[in-house]
Design an enzyme around this catalytic site. Structure first.
Site, mmCIF file in Angstrom:
data_model
loop_
_atom_site.group_PDB
_atom_site.id
_atom_site.type_symbol
_atom_site.label_atom_id
_atom_site.label_comp_id
_atom_site.label_asym_id
_atom_site.label_seq_id
_atom_site.Cartn_x
_atom_site.Cartn_y
_atom_site.Cartn_z
ATOM 1 N N ASP A 1 -50.007 -18.480 -9.753
ATOM 2 C CA ASP A 1 -49.090 -18.186 -10.849
ATOM 3 C C ASP A 1 -48.644 -19.500 -11.490
ATOM 4 O O ASP A 1 -48.079 -20.366 -10.824
ATOM 5 C CB ASP A 1 -47.882 -17.422 -10.325
ATOM 6 C CG ASP A 1 -47.019 -16.867 -11.445
ATOM 7 O OD1 ASP A 1 -47.588 -16.456 -12.467
ATOM 8 O OD2 ASP A 1 -45.786 -16.829 -11.289
ATOM 9 N N HIS B 1 -39.759 -20.709 -21.763
ATOM 10 C CA HIS B 1 -39.222 -20.220 -20.487
ATOM 11 C C HIS B 1 -38.761 -21.375 -19.609
ATOM 12 O O HIS B 1 -37.656 -21.340 -19.043
ATOM 13 C CB HIS B 1 -40.294 -19.404 -19.760
ATOM 14 C CG HIS B 1 -39.893 -18.980 -18.381
ATOM 15 N ND1 HIS B 1 -38.872 -18.089 -18.131
ATOM 16 C CD2 HIS B 1 -40.376 -19.338 -17.154
ATOM 17 C CE1 HIS B 1 -38.744 -17.904 -16.834
ATOM 18 N NE2 HIS B 1 -39.640 -18.655 -16.214
ATOM 19 N N GLU C 1 -41.022 -10.386 -14.600
ATOM 20 C CA GLU C 1 -41.540 -11.520 -15.368
ATOM 21 C C GLU C 1 -42.703 -11.036 -16.216
ATOM 22 O O GLU C 1 -43.702 -10.534 -15.687
ATOM 23 C CB GLU C 1 -41.977 -12.667 -14.450
ATOM 24 C CG GLU C 1 -40.808 -13.342 -13.753
ATOM 25 C CD GLU C 1 -41.195 -14.583 -12.974
ATOM 26 O OE1 GLU C 1 -40.290 -15.346 -12.610
ATOM 27 O OE2 GLU C 1 -42.406 -14.794 -12.743
ATOM 28 N N GLU D 1 -45.859 -11.490 -17.953
ATOM 29 C CA GLU D 1 -46.957 -12.447 -17.842
ATOM 30 C C GLU D 1 -48.272 -11.785 -18.230
ATOM 31 O O GLU D 1 -48.370 -10.569 -18.341
ATOM 32 C CB GLU D 1 -47.075 -12.984 -16.407
ATOM 33 C CG GLU D 1 -45.800 -13.603 -15.859
ATOM 34 C CD GLU D 1 -46.040 -14.364 -14.557
ATOM 35 O OE1 GLU D 1 -47.203 -14.742 -14.298
ATOM 36 O OE2 GLU D 1 -45.067 -14.574 -13.817
ATOM 37 N N ASP E 1 -44.809 -10.409 -12.347
ATOM 38 C CA ASP E 1 -44.592 -11.095 -11.073
ATOM 39 C C ASP E 1 -43.113 -10.926 -10.692
ATOM 40 O O ASP E 1 -42.271 -11.774 -10.978
ATOM 41 C CB ASP E 1 -44.960 -12.576 -11.198
ATOM 42 C CG ASP E 1 -45.134 -13.231 -9.842
ATOM 43 O OD1 ASP E 1 -45.596 -12.550 -8.916
ATOM 44 O OD2 ASP E 1 -44.815 -14.422 -9.714
ATOM 45 N N ARG F 1 -34.238 -13.229 -7.666
ATOM 46 C CA ARG F 1 -33.711 -14.512 -8.128
ATOM 47 C C ARG F 1 -32.733 -15.153 -7.142
ATOM 48 O O ARG F 1 -32.677 -16.386 -7.043
ATOM 49 C CB ARG F 1 -33.021 -14.336 -9.484
ATOM 50 C CG ARG F 1 -33.933 -13.871 -10.594
ATOM 51 C CD ARG F 1 -35.035 -14.875 -10.894
ATOM 52 N NE ARG F 1 -35.783 -14.472 -12.085
ATOM 53 C CZ ARG F 1 -36.871 -15.075 -12.514
ATOM 54 N NH1 ARG F 1 -37.371 -16.103 -11.833
ATOM 55 N NH2 ARG F 1 -37.507 -14.653 -13.596
ATOM 56 N N GLN G 1 -34.806 -16.606 -4.429
ATOM 57 C CA GLN G 1 -35.521 -17.752 -5.007
ATOM 58 C C GLN G 1 -34.618 -18.982 -5.120
ATOM 59 O O GLN G 1 -35.024 -20.100 -4.793
ATOM 60 C CB GLN G 1 -36.073 -17.374 -6.383
ATOM 61 C CG GLN G 1 -36.866 -18.487 -7.059
ATOM 62 C CD GLN G 1 -37.395 -18.053 -8.426
ATOM 63 O OE1 GLN G 1 -37.219 -16.905 -8.835
ATOM 64 N NE2 GLN G 1 -38.041 -18.964 -9.122
ATOM 65 N N LYS H 1 -41.125 -14.166 -4.321
ATOM 66 C CA LYS H 1 -42.232 -13.751 -5.174
ATOM 67 C C LYS H 1 -43.296 -12.940 -4.436
ATOM 68 O O LYS H 1 -44.155 -12.342 -5.078
ATOM 69 C CB LYS H 1 -42.920 -14.986 -5.769
ATOM 70 C CG LYS H 1 -42.012 -15.877 -6.592
ATOM 71 C CD LYS H 1 -41.862 -15.364 -8.000
ATOM 72 C CE LYS H 1 -41.224 -16.431 -8.869
ATOM 73 N NZ LYS H 1 -41.236 -16.057 -10.295
ATOM 74 N N GLU I 1 -33.329 -14.599 -18.401
ATOM 75 C CA GLU I 1 -33.125 -15.182 -19.728
ATOM 76 C C GLU I 1 -32.458 -14.203 -20.691
ATOM 77 O O GLU I 1 -31.557 -14.580 -21.442
ATOM 78 C CB GLU I 1 -34.474 -15.628 -20.303
ATOM 79 C CG GLU I 1 -35.146 -16.735 -19.521
ATOM 80 C CD GLU I 1 -36.600 -16.875 -19.922
ATOM 81 O OE1 GLU I 1 -36.872 -17.650 -20.860
ATOM 82 O OE2 GLU I 1 -37.457 -16.187 -19.321
#
Length: 416
Positions: free
Chosen positions: A123, A130, A196, A198, A230, A234, A237, A250, A361
């Site tokens: 990834d 971003h 996410e 992607e 993905d 958070r 993370q 993840k 975001e």
């Protein structure tokens, strides 16, 4: 004149004859095998092989790896033959009722599978918008991008075993979380679940260990693209990612769409990407345009909503680091990519707040709750929420699309 199929395909369909994405499916009376999407049908490629209409032996397999490994000349030949067989002027399949009944399967009768045996999954972190947004949130405006970001496409090695097909539910994970104001982590369910937005591409032939793929040869190793979500925890993370990056936050699941759109189908939509400044090092320099005008959307549906609502719109063309650069950088050490490996773009965010590709975001770290049509708000995903990614290129009277990539958040397992 735009080519048309004898199978009726409305202009808003993602799967006209100009697309013909590959996937792996099963249906009543037939086990997993390879097919292509056309309108609301699946063309069974194993049936075409049996009928002697394809000079191949790839498509009885429950994965596309052998076809991916065959390389661009074979991909081009097969695609041309499929477009010929599906053309409204070609009688071979159009006028053979028995063969047509065996070869064309209604999509609503099919079960879709991960289209390849994914040996490895990487990834990237290739959207400047971003990376800048995340930098502002966590490091401040004076220190937005890591010092290496403008010189190389940053990435981490993900978990291939937890790549799942669209529609697979995603369980809220447990993990270590450091709550605000506390000095010791707790072991608890993640409270900050995120998506996410992607895209990813599958590797074709690949390279031998110790032999990098030069950037000018990268295109021959890019088989096709899919949508990727993905999923990210958070809070897990934030606690774990320094100094080595994402791990458990993840590896819970990565969802992908079932149809792999071949690079050839995207050629009409090739466009310039963002200007790269400073100029990349020579091994990452490429003169051709390697962005594609792929419109992307994120929809969210809570359990109390009757239909999903769009919460973000972005575009694949916003990516700063392109696919050949990602591939060339990945192999510059001699790392060997193999047929069916998956390389994802990282979150694709655009230049405006409605184009951000994650809840982190869109709600700006929880400071700007996202309103939903039923009066609810979201700062992160709640149990029961379904996230749907979709994307397409708009042609003249047709779309080349990717279908959907969806998943619903399930509650964390109870622990006694």
């Amino acid at each position: 004149m735009t080519q048309a199929s004898f199978i009726p395909v409305p202009p808003e369909s993602h799967f006209p004859i100009q697309n013909l994405p590959y996937g792996v499916f099963s249906a009543p009376g037939r086990g997993p095998r390879c097919g292509v999407a056309i309108g609301d049908r699946i063309l069974d490629l194993a049936v075409l092989e049996e009928a002697g209409l394809l000079d191949t032996s790839f498509f009885h397999e429950p994965a596309l790896n052998a076809f991916m490994a065959a390389g661009p000349a074979t991909w081009t030949r097969v695609r041309a033959r499929l477009q010929e067989l599906l053309d409204e002027k070609t009688p071979t399949l159009r006028d053979n009722a028995d063969l047509r009944a065996r070869a064309l399967v209604p999509m609503n009768q099919a079960t879709m599978y991960v289209p390849a045996r994914i040996g490895d999954y990487t990834d990237f972190y290739s959207s400047k918008e971003h990376a800048t947004n995340v930098g502002i949130m966590f490091r401040g405006k004076e220190n937005t991008l890591p010092p290496n970001w403008l010189y190389l496409p940053i990435a981490y090695h993900g978990r291939a075993s937890s790549v799942v097909i669209s529609g697979t539910p995603v369980r809220r994970p447990w993990g270590q979380v450091l709550l605000p104001g506390e000095d010791r982590p707790r072991f608890m369910p993640s409270m900050l679940m995120d998506f996410e937005l992607e895209m990813g591409f599958f590797i074709g032939p690949g390279n031998d260990l110790g032999h990098p793929i030069p950037i000018e040869e990268a295109q021959s190793h890019i088989f096709g693209l899919v949508l990727v979500n993905d999923w990210s925890a958070r809070d897990i993370q934030k606690w774990e990612y320094q100094p080595l990056g994402p791990f458990l936050a993840k590896n819970l699941a990565t969802s992908i769409s079932p149809w792999v759109v071949p690079l050839a189908a995207l050629e009409p939509f090739r466009c310039p990407g963002p200007k790269q400044d400073p100029a990349p090092l020579p091994y990452l320099h490429i003169d051709e345009d390697w962005a594609f005008d792929i419109h992307l959307e994120v929809q969210l549906q809570s359990t109390s909503m009757s239909e999903p609502t769009t919460i973000a719109r972005s575009n694949f063309r916003y990516l700063y680091w392109n696919m050949p650069q990602q591939l060339a950088h990945h192999t510059i050490t001699g790392c060997n990519l193999q047929p069916g490996d998956l390389l994802a773009s990282g979150t694709i965010s655009g230049p405006t707040p409605d184009a951000y590709g994650s809840m982190l975001e869109l709600a700006w770290k929880g400071e700007r709750p996202i309103p939903l049509p039923n009066g609810e708000t979201r700062i992160f995903l709640q149990d029961g929420d379904t996230v749907i990614l979709t994307g397409w290129c708009q042609g003249d009277g047709y779309r080349v699309g990717f279908g959907e990539c969806s998943g619903q958040i399930l509650p964390a397992l109870s622990r006694t």
